[in-house]
Design a protein around this motif. Sequence first.
Motif, PDB file in Angstrom:
ATOM      1  N   VAL A 232      15.365  89.176   9.640  1.00 52.04           N
ATOM      2  CA  VAL A 232      16.026  88.274   9.515  1.00 52.04           C
ATOM      3  C   VAL A 232      15.202  86.948   9.206  1.00 52.04           C
ATOM      4  CG1 VAL A 232      17.382  86.688  10.750  1.00 52.04           C
ATOM      5  CG2 VAL A 232      17.675  88.872  11.352  1.00 52.04           C
ATOM      6  N   VAL A 233      15.466  86.290   8.344  1.00 55.52           N
ATOM      7  CA  VAL A 233      14.467  85.145   7.868  1.00 55.52           C
ATOM      8  C   VAL A 233      15.212  83.844   8.083  1.00 55.52           C
ATOM      9  CG1 VAL A 233      13.306  84.220   5.856  1.00 55.52           C
ATOM     10  CG2 VAL A 233      13.715  86.771   5.878  1.00 55.52           C
TER      11      VAL A 233
ATOM     12  N   ALA B  54      29.693 100.985  -3.126  1.00 56.32           N
ATOM     13  CA  ALA B  54      30.221 100.902  -1.987  1.00 56.32           C
ATOM     14  C   ALA B  54      29.387 101.878  -1.055  1.00 56.32           C
ATOM     15  CB  ALA B  54      31.880 101.525  -2.028  1.00 56.32           C
ATOM     16  N   GLY B  55      29.459 101.917   0.288  1.00 50.89           N
ATOM     17  CA  GLY B  55      28.480 102.716   0.975  1.00 50.89           C
ATOM     18  C   GLY B  55      28.907 102.538   2.701  1.00 50.89           C
ATOM     19  N   TYR B  56      28.256 103.281   3.324  1.00 45.57           N
ATOM     20  CA  TYR B  56      28.375 103.324   4.752  1.00 45.57           C
ATOM     21  C   TYR B  56      27.037 103.735   5.272  1.00 45.57           C
ATOM     22  CZ  TYR B  56      29.387 104.985   9.471  1.00 45.57           C
ATOM     23  OH  TYR B  56      29.673 104.798  10.907  1.00 45.57           O
ATOM     24  N   GLU B  57      26.524 103.048   6.441  1.00 45.52           N
ATOM     25  CA  GLU B  57      25.196 103.303   6.915  1.00 45.52           C
ATOM     26  C   GLU B  57      24.942 102.655   8.349  1.00 45.52           C
ATOM     27  OE1 GLU B  57      22.297 101.761   4.414  1.00 45.52           O
ATOM     28  OE2 GLU B  57      22.633  99.514   4.994  1.00 45.52           O
ATOM     29  N   GLY B  58      24.031 103.088   9.086  1.00 45.86           N
ATOM     30  CA  GLY B  58      23.528 102.453  10.312  1.00 45.86           C
ATOM     31  C   GLY B  58      21.968 102.494  10.344  1.00 45.86           C
ATOM     32  N   ASP B  59      21.606 101.861  11.427  1.00 51.08           N
ATOM     33  CA  ASP B  59      20.023 101.345  11.080  1.00 51.08           C
ATOM     34  C   ASP B  59      19.745 100.727  12.523  1.00 51.08           C
ATOM     35  OD1 ASP B  59      17.587 101.448  10.700  1.00 51.08           O
ATOM     36  OD2 ASP B  59      17.795 100.740   8.345  1.00 51.08           O
ATOM     37  N   VAL B  60      18.337 100.893  12.983  1.00 50.37           N
ATOM     38  CA  VAL B  60      17.776 100.072  13.975  1.00 50.37           C
ATOM     39  C   VAL B  60      16.733  99.269  13.412  1.00 50.37           C
ATOM     40  CG1 VAL B  60      16.500 100.099  16.152  1.00 50.37           C
ATOM     41  CG2 VAL B  60      18.485 101.872  15.675  1.00 50.37           C
ATOM     42  N   TYR B  61      16.683  97.876  13.837  1.00 52.38           N
ATOM     43  CA  TYR B  61      15.605  97.099  13.102  1.00 52.38           C
ATOM     44  C   TYR B  61      14.562  96.563  14.285  1.00 52.38           C
ATOM     45  CZ  TYR B  61      19.056  97.000   9.374  1.00 52.38           C
ATOM     46  OH  TYR B  61      19.827  97.501   8.567  1.00 52.38           O
ATOM     47  N   ALA B  62      13.417  96.327  13.885  1.00 50.06           N
ATOM     48  CA  ALA B  62      12.342  96.130  14.959  1.00 50.06           C
ATOM     49  C   ALA B  62      12.325  94.588  15.027  1.00 50.06           C
ATOM     50  CB  ALA B  62      11.106  96.516  14.447  1.00 50.06           C
ATOM     51  N   ASN B  63      12.417  94.265  16.114  1.00 49.09           N
ATOM     52  CA  ASN B  63      12.214  92.754  16.421  1.00 49.09           C
ATOM     53  C   ASN B  63      10.848  92.623  17.240  1.00 49.09           C
ATOM     54  OD1 ASN B  63      14.709  92.125  15.244  1.00 49.09           O
ATOM     55  ND2 ASN B  63      15.929  92.544  17.379  1.00 49.09           N
ATOM     56  N   ASN B  64      10.246  91.671  16.963  1.00 46.95           N
ATOM     57  CA  ASN B  64       8.701  91.552  17.474  1.00 46.95           C
ATOM     58  C   ASN B  64       8.359  90.024  17.846  1.00 46.95           C
ATOM     59  OD1 ASN B  64       7.439  90.883  15.120  1.00 46.95           O
ATOM     60  ND2 ASN B  64       7.561  93.087  14.834  1.00 46.95           N
ATOM     61  N   LEU B  65       7.540  89.526  18.439  1.00 51.57           N
ATOM     62  CA  LEU B  65       7.238  88.096  18.819  1.00 51.57           C
ATOM     63  C   LEU B  65       6.741  87.614  17.276  1.00 51.57           C
ATOM     64  CD1 LEU B  65       6.568  85.818  20.937  1.00 51.57           C
ATOM     65  CD2 LEU B  65       4.145  86.726  20.782  1.00 51.57           C
ATOM     66  N   THR B  66       5.916  88.356  16.569  1.00 50.18           N
ATOM     67  CA  THR B  66       5.658  87.806  15.143  1.00 50.18           C
ATOM     68  C   THR B  66       6.677  87.402  14.365  1.00 50.18           C
ATOM     69  OG1 THR B  66       3.410  89.145  15.464  1.00 50.18           O
ATOM     70  CG2 THR B  66       4.163  88.366  13.298  1.00 50.18           C
ATOM     71  N   SER B  67       7.738  88.161  14.367  1.00 50.45           N
ATOM     72  CA  SER B  67       9.038  87.990  13.430  1.00 50.45           C
ATOM     73  C   SER B  67       9.713  86.786  13.924  1.00 50.45           C
ATOM     74  CB  SER B  67       9.708  89.075  13.061  1.00 50.45           C
ATOM     75  OG  SER B  67      10.375  89.765  14.408  1.00 50.45           O
ATOM     76  N   PHE B  68       9.789  86.964  15.341  1.00 51.55           N
ATOM     77  CA  PHE B  68      10.867  85.759  15.791  1.00 51.55           C
ATOM     78  C   PHE B  68      10.102  84.357  15.854  1.00 51.55           C
ATOM     79  CE2 PHE B  68      13.283  88.003  19.478  1.00 51.55           C
ATOM     80  CZ  PHE B  68      13.931  88.537  18.701  1.00 51.55           C
ATOM     81  N   LEU B  69       8.684  84.185  15.719  1.00 54.12           N
ATOM     82  CA  LEU B  69       7.921  83.059  15.801  1.00 54.12           C
ATOM     83  C   LEU B  69       8.118  82.595  14.136  1.00 54.12           C
ATOM     84  CD1 LEU B  69       4.692  83.322  17.867  1.00 54.12           C
ATOM     85  CD2 LEU B  69       6.617  81.867  18.151  1.00 54.12           C
ATOM     86  N   LEU B  70       8.083  83.407  13.200  1.00 55.69           N
ATOM     87  CA  LEU B  70       8.384  83.204  11.815  1.00 55.69           C
ATOM     88  C   LEU B  70       9.700  82.542  11.584  1.00 55.69           C
ATOM     89  CD1 LEU B  70       6.497  85.996   9.875  1.00 55.69           C
ATOM     90  CD2 LEU B  70       5.973  83.509  10.251  1.00 55.69           C
ATOM     91  N   GLU B  71      10.711  82.832  12.672  1.00 54.27           N
ATOM     92  CA  GLU B  71      12.186  82.392  12.560  1.00 54.27           C
ATOM     93  C   GLU B  71      12.135  80.955  13.037  1.00 54.27           C
ATOM     94  OE1 GLU B  71      15.433  85.121  13.449  1.00 54.27           O
ATOM     95  OE2 GLU B  71      13.924  86.721  13.289  1.00 54.27           O
ATOM     96  N   ASN B  72      11.814  81.059  14.398  1.00 55.71           N
ATOM     97  CA  ASN B  72      11.706  79.872  15.154  1.00 55.71           C
ATOM     98  C   ASN B  72      10.502  79.717  15.863  1.00 55.71           C
ATOM     99  OD1 ASN B  72      12.419  77.779  17.249  1.00 55.71           O
ATOM    100  ND2 ASN B  72      14.396  78.501  17.336  1.00 55.71           N
ATOM    101  N   GLN B  73       9.662  78.585  15.367  1.00 49.90           N
ATOM    102  CA  GLN B  73       8.458  78.379  15.897  1.00 49.90           C
ATOM    103  C   GLN B  73       8.309  77.734  17.438  1.00 49.90           C
ATOM    104  OE1 GLN B  73       6.574  75.912  13.038  1.00 49.90           O
ATOM    105  NE2 GLN B  73       7.456  74.175  13.766  1.00 49.90           N
ATOM    106  N   TRP B  74       9.545  77.239  17.829  1.00 47.98           N
ATOM    107  CA  TRP B  74       9.405  76.569  19.120  1.00 47.98           C
ATOM    108  C   TRP B  74      10.167  77.508  20.233  1.00 47.98           C
ATOM    109  CZ3 TRP B  74      12.186  73.847  15.040  1.00 47.98           C
ATOM    110  CH2 TRP B  74      11.345  72.834  14.647  1.00 47.98           C
TER     111      TRP B  74
END
Length: 581
Positions: A68-69, A360-380
């Motif tokens: 997520v960006v 058209a399509g159908y799918e499912g997935d799992v996405y990795a969330n980590n501290l590094t990606s979170f800080l790039l989204e919200n530094q505070w």
Amino acid sequence: MTIVNHTFLNRQCTYPSLKNKHIMQNPSYKIFALSILGAFFTVSQTFAQKQQGEVKTDDIEIYKDTKVVLPQANRIFDKVPISADDNARKPIRYEFIERKLPVQTPEFSPTVNMPDGGSKEDTKAAKHSNIIRVGMGNYGHTFLEAHAGIPMGEDNYHGIYIKHNNFRLGPVGANYSGVSQNIVKVHSRTSFDAVKLEGALGWERRGFDFYGFTPKNYDFPESQIYNSWNKFNFNGVISNSNKDSKVDYEFKSNLSYLFTHLKANELVWKGSGSAVFPVTEQLSAIVDGTLVLAQRQDSLTLYRNLYKLKPTFQYKTDKFTVTAGLNVINDREKNTFNNSYVYPIIKLDVQPMQGIKVFAGYEGDVYANNLTSFLLENQWLNRFTELRNTRKTNDFYVGGKASLQNGLDVEAKLSYANYKDFYVFNNSRTDSTRFEALYSDDSTTVKVTNFTAQASYQIPEMFRSNLKFDVNIFSGLGNLKNAWHRPSFTATWNNTFTIKQKLLVSSDLYFLTGMKGNNFLTNKEVKLDPIIDLNFKFTYLITEHFDVFISANNVFNKNYQRYLYYPTQGVNFLGGLSYSF
């Protein structure tokens, strides 16, 4: 430790003393060794040869992005060399990024956007791969950017990139809300007869303050609300470069180590690979794999691993393509849980006529969330941020693209997806100047309907325009009650004009609305005002080597809040000189 208390709107906020700005590091040697071995493994594999030098899964491709960006934006142009293949005519492709959560905030103020030197209209940038830019602006803004490279033939390149981007002053309290960014990166690309190697090694540092408080009483040292993070990063890619190969492959490795002024650190290694094996002229087997190993150290040490294997078969004709397979996933956290999931993958792409494709399509997935990606989204973010991976249990989508001969391209996509551990950012329950990640609970399945569309038009070497918007409908939020700080509507409009190959004029318009925040201490829900951000950029080419530039951001001079209690800078300018060689 010194504690300074401030009462803001009937809420209590605490600021621990942050006078010591040197962080002691204690990474795990075990996971570090595994990461290095994984990176070495990535760059040491040799497979069969490659068709056209690309991983060719299909002429129609929906690009994936597992992040997520939502960054505090940095829109200053990062100059990178343009590869020789960029000008080649490519098959029509879908350019949508399928996001983990279908919300992407565009990049906007308070950071000034540099003129787009990478555009094809900038003929000088096409001639020179090296550049030095210096500039100054209001809010105590100082800027330096430089790139120097050594081309070693058509497919071999080595270079270094540096950037300093500092605002000494901010929107509130003068130096209580300044920001800074520094980057150093070396990169290399080398091609052999059968393999292509790419790599980059870099360091980035950002400094900022937790300035989002009211009333704005500045009776304490700025160091008590200061934070920063440093990130060291390595990227490596090995791919096939032989045009006569029947089997195609690409492997990537990313190793990063981040540490913050608040004494948290994280080591993340992500390895991924993709290989295509032709069975017949129309049938291919495709294997994709991803491995994410993460170790976060804060008050405790947390080990989190995510494994994905995605085998699929693809049947392709001139009129349609059918893809079917499975996404097999293992998500585990040491001594806590170990879960496995299997999701079907089905995609149908049809080309009813030349220049038009639908899918058209159908799918499912799992996405990795980590501290590094979170800080790039919200530094505070506050300390001790809870980390969970987000699971997309299913996603139905349809869409299409039309590429017309008059330079007009139109795309649209509609999706309906269900999420577990859907996350949002909101002001902390203990300190409203800092944010925490909130997740939907186990009994909640968040439903997200997203409609994305964009249209682009260009007149070669003269004008180009791109309009894009996202509509998001969140429902079934359960314990979250609201999708805090996520916009329900986002629109961006970007334009570039080139006048007689001397003057380059760019404009960007950003509009976001539907965002809400919540002060849990006062139990008060706040609806944030819509964001309207208009920016202009001008570059005048004095000679083949010199140009002057000026950028103006947030022309409407609105101190809007992307996050609750955090106003952005008003109108801000940057002017300077560039030298290309």
